[in-house]
Design a protein around this motif. Structure first.
Motif, mmCIF file in Angstrom:
data_model
loop_
_atom_site.group_PDB
_atom_site.id
_atom_site.type_symbol
_atom_site.label_atom_id
_atom_site.label_comp_id
_atom_site.label_asym_id
_atom_site.label_seq_id
_atom_site.Cartn_x
_atom_site.Cartn_y
_atom_site.Cartn_z
ATOM 1 N N LEU A 1 1.006 -1.188 -0.075
ATOM 2 C CA LEU A 1 -0.077 0.066 -0.024
ATOM 3 C C LEU A 1 0.922 1.091 -0.039
ATOM 4 O O LEU A 1 1.951 1.309 0.891
ATOM 5 N N THR A 2 0.704 2.136 -1.160
ATOM 6 C CA THR A 2 1.608 3.255 -1.100
ATOM 7 C C THR A 2 0.329 4.587 -0.983
ATOM 8 O O THR A 2 -0.654 4.309 -1.726
ATOM 9 N N VAL A 3 0.754 5.331 -0.105
ATOM 10 C CA VAL A 3 -0.010 6.413 -0.056
ATOM 11 C C VAL A 3 0.504 7.863 -0.601
ATOM 12 O O VAL A 3 1.751 8.189 -0.083
ATOM 13 N N TYR A 4 -0.101 8.437 -1.384
ATOM 14 C CA TYR A 4 0.546 9.767 -2.078
ATOM 15 C C TYR A 4 -0.110 10.941 -1.274
ATOM 16 O O TYR A 4 -1.288 11.005 -1.528
ATOM 17 N N GLN A 5 0.739 11.479 -1.020
ATOM 18 C CA GLN A 5 0.304 12.574 0.020
ATOM 19 C C GLN A 5 0.928 14.018 -0.667
ATOM 20 O O GLN A 5 1.992 14.153 -1.007
ATOM 21 N N ARG A 6 -0.103 15.022 -0.903
ATOM 22 C CA ARG A 6 0.161 16.199 -0.932
ATOM 23 C C ARG A 6 0.329 17.288 0.124
ATOM 24 O O ARG A 6 1.192 17.809 0.236
ATOM 25 N N THR A 7 -0.457 17.141 0.864
ATOM 26 C CA THR A 7 -0.707 17.824 2.151
ATOM 27 C C THR A 7 -0.703 17.039 3.291
ATOM 28 O O THR A 7 -1.956 16.165 3.477
ATOM 29 N N SER B 1 -0.453 26.752 3.279
ATOM 30 C CA SER B 1 -0.025 25.609 2.638
ATOM 31 C C SER B 1 -1.043 24.405 2.936
ATOM 32 O O SER B 1 -1.101 23.202 2.479
ATOM 33 N N ALA B 2 -2.344 24.818 3.555
ATOM 34 C CA ALA B 2 -3.149 23.756 3.930
ATOM 35 C C ALA B 2 -3.819 23.212 2.753
ATOM 36 O O ALA B 2 -4.309 22.075 2.980
ATOM 37 N N HIS B 3 -4.225 23.948 1.821
ATOM 38 C CA HIS B 3 -5.133 23.672 0.569
ATOM 39 C C HIS B 3 -6.593 22.952 1.114
ATOM 40 O O HIS B 3 -6.924 21.945 1.010
ATOM 41 N N SER B 4 -7.008 24.106 1.955
ATOM 42 C CA SER B 4 -8.399 23.697 2.780
ATOM 43 C C SER B 4 -9.626 24.024 1.660
ATOM 44 O O SER B 4 -9.702 25.133 1.432
ATOM 45 N N TYR B 5 -10.750 23.354 1.965
ATOM 46 C CA TYR B 5 -11.854 23.572 1.272
ATOM 47 C C TYR B 5 -12.584 24.714 2.083
ATOM 48 O O TYR B 5 -13.507 25.102 1.556
#
Length: 495
Positions: A197-203, A457-461
């Motif tokens: 399992l690989t998790v791709y994380q932006r934030t 840098s949160a990229h929050s909705y």
């Protein structure tokens, strides 16, 4: 092609639509229909059924104030129980009979001459209604990332909003894109049986320990026989959350972020206790203030990354190929399953969720984007007569949607009662009242975390495309309910 007329049309059969329908019935308005594009009610709690799904606020609080449920199994109840609660409420209050499923609403236009809304449905059918209420929710339009090659992937591709219940993760090589609230719940479940399992994380996301109590049969019987006990527990959990939001979000500048610092320290201790690899801890540590993005509760998320077959990838994705993902660092990860935990397209596709054309041809979505995202009391806009949008700017209160629904139902009660008393046919908020409300919300945000904290840098909705934090209403639940129950009727033109 057919056309029907109703006193009211509600778009959306989630908790907002159910609440609005209950309020209409209380007001003596029974000639209404609830339309939903899905084939069952429940909104996000019907669409989402991925492994690990659970509510992320205490279910003692996450329910209609007038309909407590003594049968919750846990403090943070699994998703299927929330869906069952929606079914039970809809049946008890007689609103299921008003629902039509598999009906997609394409748009609505105000007919000035007839004083009705003309509603266009997919397939060419139309409806007209005296009142239009959109209850499409904040989390209704899934977001698919625009990654080169994603359509070329030949393995199993699943978005969390379209989970395949027959999918078995055992022995699979899985990649998950996204580390938001959904991923925090899903990843520990996939990690139990996946081969890799690989998790791709932006934030990275702030994660604090989850104190999840189980309600035994004795507690359930007590809640059922002595409802006051459950109401007291609801008051306690609601008060705790209200204080957290007040101190950590609305009055961030006043309290100098002390709560946020303490909460982030708790998350750091949680990471340190679970993950011994200092470099991995660093990569999982957010660089924005606690609260800028919705924080989550989990006891298994960090632990999943300590397993040898679970990997974190945070250097970015270059493109996707038929059998894997190529990172910006040039490495390729061969997979057979790609899971998109990429959340929802909140602002571009959801504000509004359908095309709404008001008086003098004003396009709601265009008007919001060309001026500012705004809505009086979070539900009403000038030039849109007889229209309430329950998923609007400044509508969402804190962390609990049911607080939002409560004040909106009080708002409906006051407004529709006055319309009925006057024998009127239309209502429309004045431009002055709307502007005054917007100015007040903007001023209140001046003390908030979103204005004073480090959220870049949160990229929050929480933030709209213009960078304004206009999703949340910066007031207490008590204040919102009081205003909805006693707003000046002069704020509306009622005729």
């Amino acid at each position: 092609m057919t056309s029907e007329h109703y006193d009211a049309v509600i778009v959306g059969a989630g908790f907002a639509g159910i609440g609005a329908a209950i309020q209409l019935k209380r007001l003596g308005i029974d000639d209404f229909v609830i339309l939903d594009r899905e084939d069952d009610l429940g909104g996000t709690w019907y669409v989402n059924h991925y492994p690990g799904l659970a509510v992320d606020v205490p279910t003692t609080t996450y329910s209609y104030y007038f309909e407590p449920n003594p049968n919750w199994s846990r403090l943070f109840t699994p998703g299927p129980e929330i869906k069952q609660y929606a079914d039970d409420v809809a049946d008890k209050y007689g609103v299921r009979a008003h629902m039509r499923f598999n009906v997609a609403v394409e748009g609505a236009r105000w007919d000035e001459e007839a004083s009705v809304w003309r509603i266009a449905l997919a397939g060419g059918d139309t409806m007209s209604a005296r009142y239009l209420i959109t209850a499409t929710g904040f989390l209704s339009q899934p977001r698919v990332p625009d990654i080169p090659g994603i359509t070329e992937f030949e393995g199993t591709l699943i978005h969390t909003t379209e989970w395949d219940d027959d999918f078995d993760a055992e022995g699979r090589r899985i990649a998950v894109i996204g580390t938001g609230a959904t991923a925090v719940q899903l990843i520990p479940e996939l990690a139990k049986t996946a081969a890799d399992l690989t998790v791709y994380q932006r934030t990275p996301i702030w994660v604090v320990p989850k104190i999840d109590l189980r309600f035994g049969e004795r507690a359930k019987r007590l809640f059922a026989r002595v409802p006051l006990t459950q109401r007291l527990l609801r008051w306690l959990t609601s008060s705790i959350y209200e204080v957290m939001v007040s101190v950590g979000v609305r009055h961030y500048r006043t309290f100098r972020g002390r709560f946020n610092i303490s909460a982030s320290d708790l998350a750091k201790l949680h990471r340190f206790a679970v993950i011994r690899d200092a470099e991995l801890r660093r990569r999982l540590t957010p660089d924005y203030d606690f609260g800028c993005k919705r924080p989550t509760f989990s006891n298994g998320y960090y632990r999943a990354f300590t397993k040898p077959h679970v990997h974190l990838h945070d250097s970015g994705i270059d493109h996707i190929e038929a059998d894997g993902i190529v990172g910006t660092d040039g490495t390729k990860n061969v997979i057979d399953t790609l899971v998109l935990a990429t959340g929802f397209d909140l602002w571009e596709a959801n504000f509004p969720a359908i095309e709404v054309i008001g008086r003098d041809g004003r396009d709601l979505g265009k008007w919001w984007r060309e001026t500012r995202f705004q809505a009086y009391q979070g539900v009403s806009m000038p030039y849109f007569p007889n229209y309430l949008s329950l998923a609007s700017p400044y509508a969402f209160l804190g962390l609990n949607f049911f607080n939002t629904m409560e004040y909106q139902m009080r708002f409906m009660d006051r407004l529709f009662t006055e319309v009925k008393r006057r024998g009127a046919t239309t209502f429309e908020v004045t431009e002055d009242a709307n502007a005054s409300f917007l100015d007040r919300m903007t001023e209140l945000l001046g003390d908030s975390l979103f204005t004073n904290g480090n959220c870049a840098s949160a990229h929050s909705y929480y933030f709209n495309p213009a960078g304004e934090p206009t999703l949340l209403r910066p007031s207490s639940t008590e204040t919102a309910i009081a205003e909805a129950s006693a707003f000046p009727l002069s704020d509306f033109q009622i005729a």
